[in-house]
Design a protein around this motif. Structure first.
Motif, PDB file in Angstrom:
ATOM      1  N   VAL A  28      39.630  29.712  54.202  1.00 29.74           N
ATOM      2  CA  VAL A  28      39.530  30.544  53.000  1.00 29.74           C
ATOM      3  C   VAL A  28      38.497  29.963  52.036  1.00 29.74           C
ATOM      4  CG1 VAL A  28      40.784  31.302  50.947  1.00 29.74           C
ATOM      5  CG2 VAL A  28      41.841  31.508  53.193  1.00 29.74           C
ATOM      6  N   LEU A  29      38.500  28.647  51.875  1.00 30.95           N
ATOM      7  CA  LEU A  29      37.517  28.013  50.986  1.00 30.95           C
ATOM      8  C   LEU A  29      36.097  28.245  51.468  1.00 30.95           C
ATOM      9  CD1 LEU A  29      39.220  24.605  50.072  1.00 30.95           C
ATOM     10  CD2 LEU A  29      38.900  26.610  48.602  1.00 30.95           C
ATOM     11  N   SER A  30      35.888  28.227  52.779  1.00 30.96           N
ATOM     12  CA  SER A  30      34.544  28.480  53.304  1.00 30.96           C
ATOM     13  C   SER A  30      34.107  29.911  52.989  1.00 30.96           C
ATOM     14  CB  SER A  30      34.514  28.238  54.809  1.00 30.96           C
ATOM     15  OG  SER A  30      35.252  29.225  55.508  1.00 30.96           O
ATOM     16  N   PHE A  31      35.035  30.867  53.059  1.00 33.40           N
ATOM     17  CA  PHE A  31      34.722  32.251  52.695  1.00 33.40           C
ATOM     18  C   PHE A  31      34.310  32.341  51.224  1.00 33.40           C
ATOM     19  CE2 PHE A  31      36.391  36.124  50.668  1.00 33.40           C
ATOM     20  CZ  PHE A  31      35.667  37.105  51.327  1.00 33.40           C
ATOM     21  N   VAL A  32      35.050  31.671  50.356  1.00 36.60           N
ATOM     22  CA  VAL A  32      34.761  31.724  48.921  1.00 36.60           C
ATOM     23  C   VAL A  32      33.425  31.054  48.617  1.00 36.60           C
ATOM     24  CG1 VAL A  32      35.551  30.993  46.640  1.00 36.60           C
ATOM     25  CG2 VAL A  32      37.201  31.815  48.329  1.00 36.60           C
ATOM     26  N   VAL A  33      33.189  29.881  49.186  1.00 42.48           N
ATOM     27  CA  VAL A  33      31.970  29.130  48.902  1.00 42.48           C
ATOM     28  C   VAL A  33      30.740  29.874  49.416  1.00 42.48           C
ATOM     29  CG1 VAL A  33      30.715  27.013  49.429  1.00 42.48           C
ATOM     30  CG2 VAL A  33      33.138  26.903  48.815  1.00 42.48           C
ATOM     31  N   CYS A  34      30.834  30.451  50.618  1.00 44.79           N
ATOM     32  CA  CYS A  34      29.662  31.083  51.225  1.00 44.79           C
ATOM     33  C   CYS A  34      29.283  32.401  50.554  1.00 44.79           C
ATOM     34  CB  CYS A  34      29.902  31.313  52.716  1.00 44.79           C
ATOM     35  SG  CYS A  34      29.939  29.804  53.717  1.00 44.79           S
ATOM     36  N   TRP A  35      30.268  33.203  50.159  1.00 48.47           N
ATOM     37  CA  TRP A  35      29.967  34.545  49.677  1.00 48.47           C
ATOM     38  C   TRP A  35      29.900  34.664  48.156  1.00 48.47           C
ATOM     39  CZ3 TRP A  35      27.630  38.000  52.328  1.00 48.47           C
ATOM     40  CH2 TRP A  35      27.823  38.108  53.708  1.00 48.47           C
ATOM     41  N   THR A  36      30.450  33.732  47.400  1.00 48.61           N
ATOM     42  CA  THR A  36      30.455  33.856  45.940  1.00 48.61           C
ATOM     43  C   THR A  36      29.053  33.972  45.342  1.00 48.61           C
ATOM     44  OG1 THR A  36      32.588  32.735  45.717  1.00 48.61           O
ATOM     45  CG2 THR A  36      31.159  32.751  43.788  1.00 48.61           C
ATOM     46  N   PRO A  37      28.090  33.113  45.705  1.00 45.89           N
ATOM     47  CA  PRO A  37      26.754  33.258  45.095  1.00 45.89           C
ATOM     48  C   PRO A  37      26.115  34.612  45.371  1.00 45.89           C
ATOM     49  CG  PRO A  37      26.975  31.129  46.188  1.00 45.89           C
ATOM     50  CD  PRO A  37      28.156  31.939  46.599  1.00 45.89           C
ATOM     51  N   TYR A  38      26.287  35.131  46.585  1.00 47.14           N
ATOM     52  CA  TYR A  38      25.681  36.420  46.927  1.00 47.14           C
ATOM     53  C   TYR A  38      26.303  37.561  46.127  1.00 47.14           C
ATOM     54  CZ  TYR A  38      24.382  40.526  49.654  1.00 47.14           C
ATOM     55  OH  TYR A  38      23.926  41.757  50.034  1.00 47.14           O
ATOM     56  N   TYR A  39      27.623  37.559  45.983  1.00 46.81           N
ATOM     57  CA  TYR A  39      28.273  38.622  45.232  1.00 46.81           C
ATOM     58  C   TYR A  39      27.937  38.541  43.741  1.00 46.81           C
ATOM     59  CZ  TYR A  39      31.063  40.114  49.225  1.00 46.81           C
ATOM     60  OH  TYR A  39      31.452  40.618  50.440  1.00 46.81           O
ATOM     61  N   LEU A  40      27.809  37.355  43.207  1.00 50.95           N
ATOM     62  CA  LEU A  40      27.421  37.222  41.806  1.00 50.95           C
ATOM     63  C   LEU A  40      26.010  37.756  41.581  1.00 50.95           C
ATOM     64  CD1 LEU A  40      28.835  33.687  40.900  1.00 50.95           C
ATOM     65  CD2 LEU A  40      29.780  35.931  40.319  1.00 50.95           C
ATOM     66  N   LEU A  41      25.116  37.492  42.521  1.00 49.46           N
ATOM     67  CA  LEU A  41      23.764  38.043  42.417  1.00 49.46           C
ATOM     68  C   LEU A  41      23.786  39.563  42.519  1.00 49.46           C
ATOM     69  CD1 LEU A  41      20.790  37.006  42.213  1.00 49.46           C
ATOM     70  CD2 LEU A  41      20.649  37.323  44.681  1.00 49.46           C
ATOM     71  N   GLY A  42      24.695  40.099  43.358  1.00 43.43           N
ATOM     72  CA  GLY A  42      24.830  41.545  43.474  1.00 43.43           C
ATOM     73  C   GLY A  42      25.289  42.188  42.178  1.00 43.43           C
ATOM     74  N   ILE A  43      26.246  41.549  41.482  1.00 41.15           N
ATOM     75  CA  ILE A  43      26.707  42.078  40.190  1.00 41.15           C
ATOM     76  C   ILE A  43      25.560  42.111  39.189  1.00 41.15           C
ATOM     77  CG2 ILE A  43      28.244  41.632  38.244  1.00 41.15           C
ATOM     78  CD1 ILE A  43      30.247  40.456  40.182  1.00 41.15           C
ATOM     79  N   TRP A  44      24.766  41.057  39.189  1.00 40.96           N
ATOM     80  CA  TRP A  44      23.610  41.005  38.283  1.00 40.96           C
ATOM     81  C   TRP A  44      22.659  42.169  38.571  1.00 40.96           C
ATOM     82  CZ3 TRP A  44      19.562  36.457  38.150  1.00 40.96           C
ATOM     83  CH2 TRP A  44      18.724  36.636  37.042  1.00 40.96           C
ATOM     84  N   TYR A  45      22.433  42.448  39.845  1.00 40.77           N
ATOM     85  CA  TYR A  45      21.517  43.534  40.206  1.00 40.77           C
ATOM     86  C   TYR A  45      22.078  44.902  39.806  1.00 40.77           C
ATOM     87  CZ  TYR A  45      19.363  47.120  43.082  1.00 40.77           C
ATOM     88  OH  TYR A  45      18.773  48.268  43.507  1.00 40.77           O
ATOM     89  N   TRP A  46      23.379  45.130  40.020  1.00 42.25           N
ATOM     90  CA  TRP A  46      23.958  46.440  39.731  1.00 42.25           C
ATOM     91  C   TRP A  46      23.853  46.802  38.261  1.00 42.25           C
ATOM     92  CZ3 TRP A  46      28.733  44.592  42.869  1.00 42.25           C
ATOM     93  CH2 TRP A  46      28.411  44.641  44.234  1.00 42.25           C
ATOM     94  N   PHE A  47      23.958  45.799  37.377  1.00 44.72           N
ATOM     95  CA  PHE A  47      23.902  46.077  35.950  1.00 44.72           C
ATOM     96  C   PHE A  47      22.493  45.902  35.377  1.00 44.72           C
ATOM     97  CE2 PHE A  47      28.415  45.204  36.615  1.00 44.72           C
ATOM     98  CZ  PHE A  47      28.973  46.263  35.915  1.00 44.72           C
ATOM     99  N   GLN A  48      21.652  45.110  36.055  1.00 40.12           N
ATOM    100  CA  GLN A  48      20.272  44.915  35.614  1.00 40.12           C
ATOM    101  C   GLN A  48      19.345  44.935  36.833  1.00 40.12           C
ATOM    102  OE1 GLN A  48      20.062  41.304  33.278  1.00 40.12           O
ATOM    103  NE2 GLN A  48      21.040  42.240  31.495  1.00 40.12           N
ATOM    104  N   PRO A  49      18.942  46.108  37.296  1.00 40.00           N
ATOM    105  CA  PRO A  49      18.093  46.190  38.483  1.00 40.00           C
ATOM    106  C   PRO A  49      16.765  45.458  38.329  1.00 40.00           C
ATOM    107  CG  PRO A  49      19.002  48.337  37.916  1.00 40.00           C
ATOM    108  CD  PRO A  49      19.325  47.417  36.785  1.00 40.00           C
TER     109      PRO A  49
END
Length: 367
Positions: free
Chosen positions: A255-276
């Protein structure tokens, strides 16, 4: 969820939009994805075979690990090749039907991978908090797995209607994108945020709740044992067996590997959705590197499982010995064939020199 924002969406008007190209950063992404694909395919196939044939793994845990390996293989054979080829071709050549199907399979694989981790976490919570209820674990896990796969299909099904091929005539460019499927920008943002919630937020909250309850239960049990409330009673409810604790540690690390690997990508995605416009601010290699880092999670699961499971390492060692023995057998067969054919060939051909015979034998052995 789009894997490459600059390619998968045509969010700008066609008159002002410039076709993307196969840049150096995209080339790095393709190369890294290819390496991860080879490792993830081999390791997860080995994990699938080992769990399927394994006898040491508990019967109620086997469907969980089989489902996890299957979800990782879907990520490996759907998401990785699709992403690599799409970055190489830049535009879409597969037609409208394949566009819809592959976008559906991509989101389906990502949901399945996250939901199965949730099922594993729920199973570990029930095993630790209710150790005497082990008889119902098998049927309970099957129901939860069926629910996880069904929800993955349902949540990914909107991709079949949202994505389609779009052609920009001004630059002779065709792409598989969601452009035009939403009448307002905020609708697309809500859709992406919904999948961000189902892919990451909800699984993370459920898994965090499960392991927090497990840690709290272990801490309270330790305090009771330390206080001497039950020094003489040592049943399954008082002390967690080593095998169960080992499985718990394994699932926590997964579970920790899932969180560590995908968290940076999803945070970057949130940034893009609100500020393309963030695509113009951040370097291109950052987007590519974070997506590759997220795919690294597919390779981590078999490594973690192998670290905590001696039977998997034994299966790998046996497989390596089988491959080595098969190679040795083939080499011996070639040597025998060269020895048999030697005298017959000399009856019809001039006899070569001793050095030539030696060289031919070496070549045959090498082949």
């Amino acid at each position: 969820m789009a894997g490459n924002w600059s390619i998968l969406r045509l969010s700008l008007p066609p008159t002002n939009w410039e076709a993307p190209s196969f840049t150096r950063a995209a080339q790095f992404r393709v190369g890294a994805t290819f390496v991860l694909f080879l490792f993830a395919a081999c390791s997860n196939l080995a994990l699938l075979v080992s769990v399927w044939r394994g006898q040491r793994l508990a019967s109620h845990l086997r469907p969980l690990m089989l489902s996890l390996a299957s979800a990782d293989l879907m990520m490996t054979f759907v998401v990785m090749p699709l992403d690599a080829v799409w970055n190489m071709t830049v535009q879409w050549y597969g037609g409208d039907a394949l566009c819809k199907l592959l976008c559906f399979l991509k989101l389906f694989a990502m949901h399945a991978s996250a939901f199965i981790l949730v099922v594993i976490s729920l199973d570990r919570q029930h095993a630790i908090l209710h150790p005497l209820d082990a008889l119902s674990a098998h049927s309970r896990n099957r129901r939860m797995l069926l629910l996880a796969w069904t929800l993955s299909i349902l949540l990914a099904s909107p991709q079949l209607f949202i994505f389609r091929t779009i052609r920009v005539d001004s630059v002779d460019f065709t792409q598989c994108a969601s452009h035009g499927s939403f009448s307002r920008r905020w609708q697309e943002t809500v859709y992406n945020m919904f999948h961000f919630t189902t892919l990451y937020v909800v699984p993370l909250l459920v898994m965090s709740c499960c392991y927090s309850r497990i840690l709290l239960h272990i801490h309270q049990q330790h305090l009771r044992d330390k206080a001497g409330e039950s020094p003489l009673r040592r049943s399954g409810t008082d002390i967690i067996p080593k095998a169960r604790m080992k499985t718990l540690k394994m699932t926590v690390v997964i579970v920790l590997s899932f969180v560590v690997c995908w968290t940076p990508y999803y945070l970057l995605g949130i940034w893009y959705w609100f500020q393309p416009d963030m695509l113009r601010i951040t370097p291109e290699y950052v987007h590519h590197a974070l997506f590759v880092f997220g795919n690294l999670n597919t390779c981590c699961d078999p490594i973690i499982y192998g670290f905590y499971t001696p039977s998997f390492r034994a299966d790998l060692a046996a497989c390596c010995r089988w491959v080595r023995s098969d190679a040795d057998t083939s080499s011996q067969y070639i040597d025998r064939m060269s020895t048999r054919e030697g005298p017959h060939s000399r009856e019809h051909e001039p006899q070569p020199s001793t050095n030539n015979q030696t060289n031919n034998a070496v070549i045959l052995s090498a082949c």
